[in-house]
Design a protein around this motif. Sequence first.
Motif, mmCIF file in Angstrom:
data_model
loop_
_atom_site.group_PDB
_atom_site.id
_atom_site.type_symbol
_atom_site.label_atom_id
_atom_site.label_comp_id
_atom_site.label_asym_id
_atom_site.label_seq_id
_atom_site.Cartn_x
_atom_site.Cartn_y
_atom_site.Cartn_z
ATOM 1 N N TRP A 156 43.990 39.956 25.263
ATOM 2 C CA TRP A 156 43.878 41.126 24.378
ATOM 3 C C TRP A 156 44.468 42.361 25.045
ATOM 4 O O TRP A 156 43.960 43.470 24.917
ATOM 5 N N SER A 177 44.514 39.006 19.441
ATOM 6 C CA SER A 177 43.210 38.838 18.792
ATOM 7 C C SER A 177 43.239 39.309 17.335
ATOM 8 O O SER A 177 44.205 39.953 16.892
ATOM 9 N N TRP A 179 41.993 41.737 16.212
ATOM 10 C CA TRP A 179 42.004 43.203 16.184
ATOM 11 C C TRP A 179 43.252 43.737 15.481
ATOM 12 O O TRP A 179 43.317 44.903 15.090
ATOM 13 N N VAL A 182 42.419 45.356 12.368
ATOM 14 C CA VAL A 182 41.518 46.512 12.467
ATOM 15 C C VAL A 182 42.252 47.766 12.927
ATOM 16 O O VAL A 182 42.042 48.847 12.396
ATOM 17 N N ASP A 183 43.122 47.606 13.911
ATOM 18 C CA ASP A 183 43.752 48.746 14.573
ATOM 19 C C ASP A 183 45.270 48.690 14.396
ATOM 20 O O ASP A 183 45.935 47.802 14.927
ATOM 21 N N TYR A 186 47.322 48.758 17.691
ATOM 22 C CA TYR A 186 47.348 47.457 18.369
ATOM 23 C C TYR A 186 48.323 46.511 17.665
ATOM 24 O O TYR A 186 49.098 45.806 18.321
ATOM 25 N N TRP A 187 48.317 46.509 16.352
ATOM 26 C CA TRP A 187 49.211 45.644 15.579
ATOM 27 C C TRP A 187 50.672 45.979 15.882
ATOM 28 O O TRP A 187 51.501 45.092 16.043
ATOM 29 N N CYS A 206 33.015 38.743 19.284
ATOM 30 C CA CYS A 206 33.400 40.131 19.028
ATOM 31 C C CYS A 206 33.513 40.364 17.518
ATOM 32 O O CYS A 206 33.977 39.490 16.775
ATOM 33 N N TYR A 208 34.896 42.160 14.048
ATOM 34 C CA TYR A 208 36.099 42.751 13.477
ATOM 35 C C TYR A 208 35.765 43.276 12.083
ATOM 36 O O TYR A 208 35.441 42.474 11.193
ATOM 37 N N ASN A 209 35.829 44.581 11.942
ATOM 38 C CA ASN A 209 35.424 45.200 10.674
ATOM 39 C C ASN A 209 34.025 44.742 10.265
ATOM 40 O O ASN A 209 33.756 44.494 9.079
#
Length: 259
Positions: A156, A177, A179, A182-183, A186-187, A206, A208-209
Amino acid sequence: MITDIHCHLESVTPENIAAFIAAGNKIGAVSMTLDSAQQLLRLKQQYPDGVELFLGVHPEVNCDETMIEAVIALIHQHHGLLSGIGEIGIPFFYLDHKTTIEKRQLKQQGAQLMARFVAIAADYNLPINLHVVEDDIALALPILQRYGVTGALFHWYEGSASQLALLYQLGHFISVSPWIFVDDHYWLFVQTIPLSMMLVESDAPCKYNGEVGEPNMVVTVIAALAKHHQMPIAQLTAILAANTQRYLRKEEKKVKMVK
């Protein structure tokens, strides 16, 4: 076959574990503490072909020398069952409220602990599953170099373009991940990761949303990545499978067995 290369498997429901493995997939299970290491050893015995087992002490947990020595003892005792060492690395998130001097001291202590586990990985020629955030590669990379460790997994990981280029140049891997859903930042970073160094992970459990992570989430991650790279899901799945084989040194082990 899909491998969720970084998962806290002891916290995943038995139903989700069984379903993912029954579909022909594998899970890279990383330990955080002595208790989780012991639980993962039991899960490895339950799913000998479905679990890639990593043992280590997470750099963000509160541990003492007794726990560290106990996990190291498990590694030596069961090294034949292991796919690698992890989750190990450099502390980051729990240092938010520390002073600059305290952060520096704690990171140095974390680097010393990481080095102990890297030395063991080098002795057994085992891959490493790393918790290293952003600029902390400046602490982690010299340790890997000192022990001649290549092809480590930076789970990650998100950093600058120059940091990504350095990890690529040195032959390391990065796992992606959920993520990405979500972000946006990060994408965008993930879109720049060369496919040849990419693996996928759930980091379950973990959230996610607000949704608790589980291994099957990597299926949607692969679908999103395939769409971005404009390739069939099956083609990307094959690339990721080959990367995972290289990371886990499966081909290297096959050659040794033939010899």
